[in-house]
Design a protein around this motif. Structure first.
Motif, PDB file in Angstrom:
ATOM      1  N   ASP A  46       0.925  -1.147  -0.119  1.00  0.00           N
ATOM      2  CA  ASP A  46      -0.036  -0.132   0.063  1.00  0.00           C
ATOM      3  C   ASP A  46       0.983   1.232   0.010  1.00  0.00           C
ATOM      4  OD1 ASP A  46      -2.323  -1.408  -0.089  1.00  0.00           O
ATOM      5  OD2 ASP A  46      -2.987  -1.191   2.022  1.00  0.00           O
ATOM      6  N   TYR A  47       2.274   1.229   0.203  1.00  0.00           N
ATOM      7  CA  TYR A  47       2.937   2.355   0.579  1.00  0.00           C
ATOM      8  C   TYR A  47       4.180   2.313  -0.736  1.00  0.00           C
ATOM      9  CZ  TYR A  47       0.563   2.149   4.752  1.00  0.00           C
ATOM     10  OH  TYR A  47      -0.534   2.043   5.697  1.00  0.00           O
ATOM     11  N   TRP A  48       4.018   1.553  -1.649  1.00  0.00           N
ATOM     12  CA  TRP A  48       4.990   1.288  -2.678  1.00  0.00           C
ATOM     13  C   TRP A  48       4.349   2.394  -4.033  1.00  0.00           C
ATOM     14  CZ3 TRP A  48       6.124  -4.549  -3.752  1.00  0.00           C
ATOM     15  CH2 TRP A  48       6.551  -4.936  -2.606  1.00  0.00           C
ATOM     16  N   PHE A  49       5.179   3.278  -4.438  1.00  0.00           N
ATOM     17  CA  PHE A  49       4.878   4.348  -5.265  1.00  0.00           C
ATOM     18  C   PHE A  49       5.992   4.691  -6.038  1.00  0.00           C
ATOM     19  CE2 PHE A  49       1.308   4.790  -2.738  1.00  0.00           C
ATOM     20  CZ  PHE A  49       0.217   5.349  -3.349  1.00  0.00           C
ATOM     21  N   GLU A  78       1.501   9.721  -6.873  1.00  0.00           N
ATOM     22  CA  GLU A  78       0.739   9.383  -7.934  1.00  0.00           C
ATOM     23  C   GLU A  78       0.462   8.224  -8.464  1.00  0.00           C
ATOM     24  OE1 GLU A  78       1.638  11.211 -12.456  1.00  0.00           O
ATOM     25  OE2 GLU A  78       1.406  12.685 -10.844  1.00  0.00           O
ATOM     26  N   THR A  79       1.750   7.411  -8.832  1.00  0.00           N
ATOM     27  CA  THR A  79       1.631   6.031  -9.260  1.00  0.00           C
ATOM     28  C   THR A  79       1.707   4.996  -8.338  1.00  0.00           C
ATOM     29  OG1 THR A  79       2.194   7.103 -11.328  1.00  0.00           O
ATOM     30  CG2 THR A  79       2.205   4.472 -11.414  1.00  0.00           C
ATOM     31  N   HIS A  80       0.861   3.958  -8.067  1.00  0.00           N
ATOM     32  CA  HIS A  80       0.959   3.133  -7.234  1.00  0.00           C
ATOM     33  C   HIS A  80       1.594   1.861  -7.973  1.00  0.00           C
ATOM     34  CE1 HIS A  80      -0.913  -0.307  -5.032  1.00  0.00           C
ATOM     35  NE2 HIS A  80      -0.010  -0.022  -4.007  1.00  0.00           N
ATOM     36  N   THR A 115       3.576  -4.199  -7.847  1.00  0.00           N
ATOM     37  CA  THR A 115       4.104  -5.238  -8.200  1.00  0.00           C
ATOM     38  C   THR A 115       5.761  -4.710  -8.532  1.00  0.00           C
ATOM     39  OG1 THR A 115       3.526  -5.124 -10.449  1.00  0.00           O
ATOM     40  CG2 THR A 115       1.982  -6.775  -8.988  1.00  0.00           C
ATOM     41  N   ALA A 116       5.802  -3.479  -8.273  1.00  0.00           N
ATOM     42  CA  ALA A 116       7.115  -2.781  -8.666  1.00  0.00           C
ATOM     43  C   ALA A 116       7.223  -2.881 -10.095  1.00  0.00           C
ATOM     44  CB  ALA A 116       8.251  -3.485  -7.880  1.00  0.00           C
ATOM     45  N   SER A 117       6.274  -2.914 -11.093  1.00  0.00           N
ATOM     46  CA  SER A 117       6.679  -2.943 -12.261  1.00  0.00           C
ATOM     47  C   SER A 117       5.494  -2.056 -13.171  1.00  0.00           C
ATOM     48  CB  SER A 117       6.405  -4.352 -13.044  1.00  0.00           C
ATOM     49  OG  SER A 117       5.193  -4.874 -12.695  1.00  0.00           O
ATOM     50  N   GLU A 118       4.927  -0.983 -12.427  1.00  0.00           N
ATOM     51  CA  GLU A 118       4.047  -0.274 -12.897  1.00  0.00           C
ATOM     52  C   GLU A 118       4.390   1.048 -13.262  1.00  0.00           C
ATOM     53  OE1 GLU A 118       1.963  -3.247 -10.468  1.00  0.00           O
ATOM     54  OE2 GLU A 118       3.567  -1.963 -10.233  1.00  0.00           O
ATOM     55  N   ILE A 171      11.183   5.142 -10.729  1.00  0.00           N
ATOM     56  CA  ILE A 171      11.325   3.642 -10.093  1.00  0.00           C
ATOM     57  C   ILE A 171      10.330   3.464  -8.975  1.00  0.00           C
ATOM     58  CG2 ILE A 171      13.727   3.319 -10.753  1.00  0.00           C
ATOM     59  CD1 ILE A 171      14.553   4.064  -7.909  1.00  0.00           C
ATOM     60  N   CYS A 172       9.892   2.299  -8.647  1.00  0.00           N
ATOM     61  CA  CYS A 172       9.190   2.209  -7.472  1.00  0.00           C
ATOM     62  C   CYS A 172       9.848   2.161  -6.025  1.00  0.00           C
ATOM     63  CB  CYS A 172       8.563   0.587  -7.671  1.00  0.00           C
ATOM     64  SG  CYS A 172       7.176   0.319  -6.627  1.00  0.00           S
ATOM     65  N   TYR A 173       9.602   3.089  -5.189  1.00  0.00           N
ATOM     66  CA  TYR A 173      10.166   3.192  -3.860  1.00  0.00           C
ATOM     67  C   TYR A 173       8.991   2.473  -2.833  1.00  0.00           C
ATOM     68  CZ  TYR A 173      13.418   6.572  -5.687  1.00  0.00           C
ATOM     69  OH  TYR A 173      14.396   7.350  -6.283  1.00  0.00           O
ATOM     70  N   PHE A 174       9.576   1.591  -2.030  1.00  0.00           N
ATOM     71  CA  PHE A 174       9.025   0.957  -1.099  1.00  0.00           C
ATOM     72  C   PHE A 174       9.169   1.862   0.149  1.00  0.00           C
ATOM     73  CE2 PHE A 174      10.818  -3.229  -2.916  1.00  0.00           C
ATOM     74  CZ  PHE A 174      10.163  -2.940  -4.028  1.00  0.00           C
ATOM     75  N   GLY A 175       8.225   1.553   1.159  1.00  0.00           N
ATOM     76  CA  GLY A 175       7.847   2.273   2.401  1.00  0.00           C
ATOM     77  C   GLY A 175       7.670   3.949   2.117  1.00  0.00           C
ATOM     78  N   THR A 176       7.020   4.434   1.357  1.00  0.00           N
ATOM     79  CA  THR A 176       6.933   5.919   1.240  1.00  0.00           C
ATOM     80  C   THR A 176       5.707   6.345   2.004  1.00  0.00           C
ATOM     81  OG1 THR A 176       5.084   5.795  -0.462  1.00  0.00           O
ATOM     82  CG2 THR A 176       7.369   5.516  -1.437  1.00  0.00           C
TER      83      THR A 176
END
Length: 132
Positions: free
Chosen positions: A54-57, A70-72, A75-78, A84-89
């Protein structure tokens, strides 16, 4: 036939007439007398989600990501090209808004809502003539 208005038999009364009794419960409050900045109060804060995705953007840096939310990317591929996809934002997919950072100690009073009202760019647009 010509229309002839009927003249009332009685003069109007000051008090309401009829057999209807007043309600026992008070009426809901009416509109505010003085305009407020927000039509409704902010929603209660959400509890922290158990789903870490829920916190990956996506973003071009952690600061950019935490500001835009803006962009959730569950799966870290969107992410769009260049992001890049950041975890724990600080972003939360349930609101697409930053969550306040934790405090070192509990606060005695509620913290203020982050924004006074939505901005024009955040408002959805709709046109009755638009076709789908």
């Amino acid at each position: 036939h010509d229309f002839v208005p009927k003249i009332p038999d009685e003069t109007p009364t000051v008090e309401p007439t009829g057999s209807r009794m007043p309600s026992l419960a008070p009426l809901p409050p009416g509109p505010t007398k003085i305009p407020t900045e927000m039509p409704i109060g902010p929603p209660p804060p959400l509890d922290r989600s158990d789903d870490p995705t829920d916190y990956w953007f996506c973003g071009i840096g952690i600061d950019d990501t935490n500001q835009r939310c803006e962009t959730h990317c569950p799966t870290a591929s969107e992410c769009p090209m260049g992001e890049i996809c950041y975890f724990g934002t600080r972003c939360d997919v349930r609101t697409h808004a930053p969550t306040p950072p934790p405090t070192r100690r509990p606060t005695d009073s509620p913290t203020p809502f982050p924004t006074a009202s939505p901005t024009a760019s955040d408002a959805p647009s709709w046109s009755p003539t638009a076709s789908s």
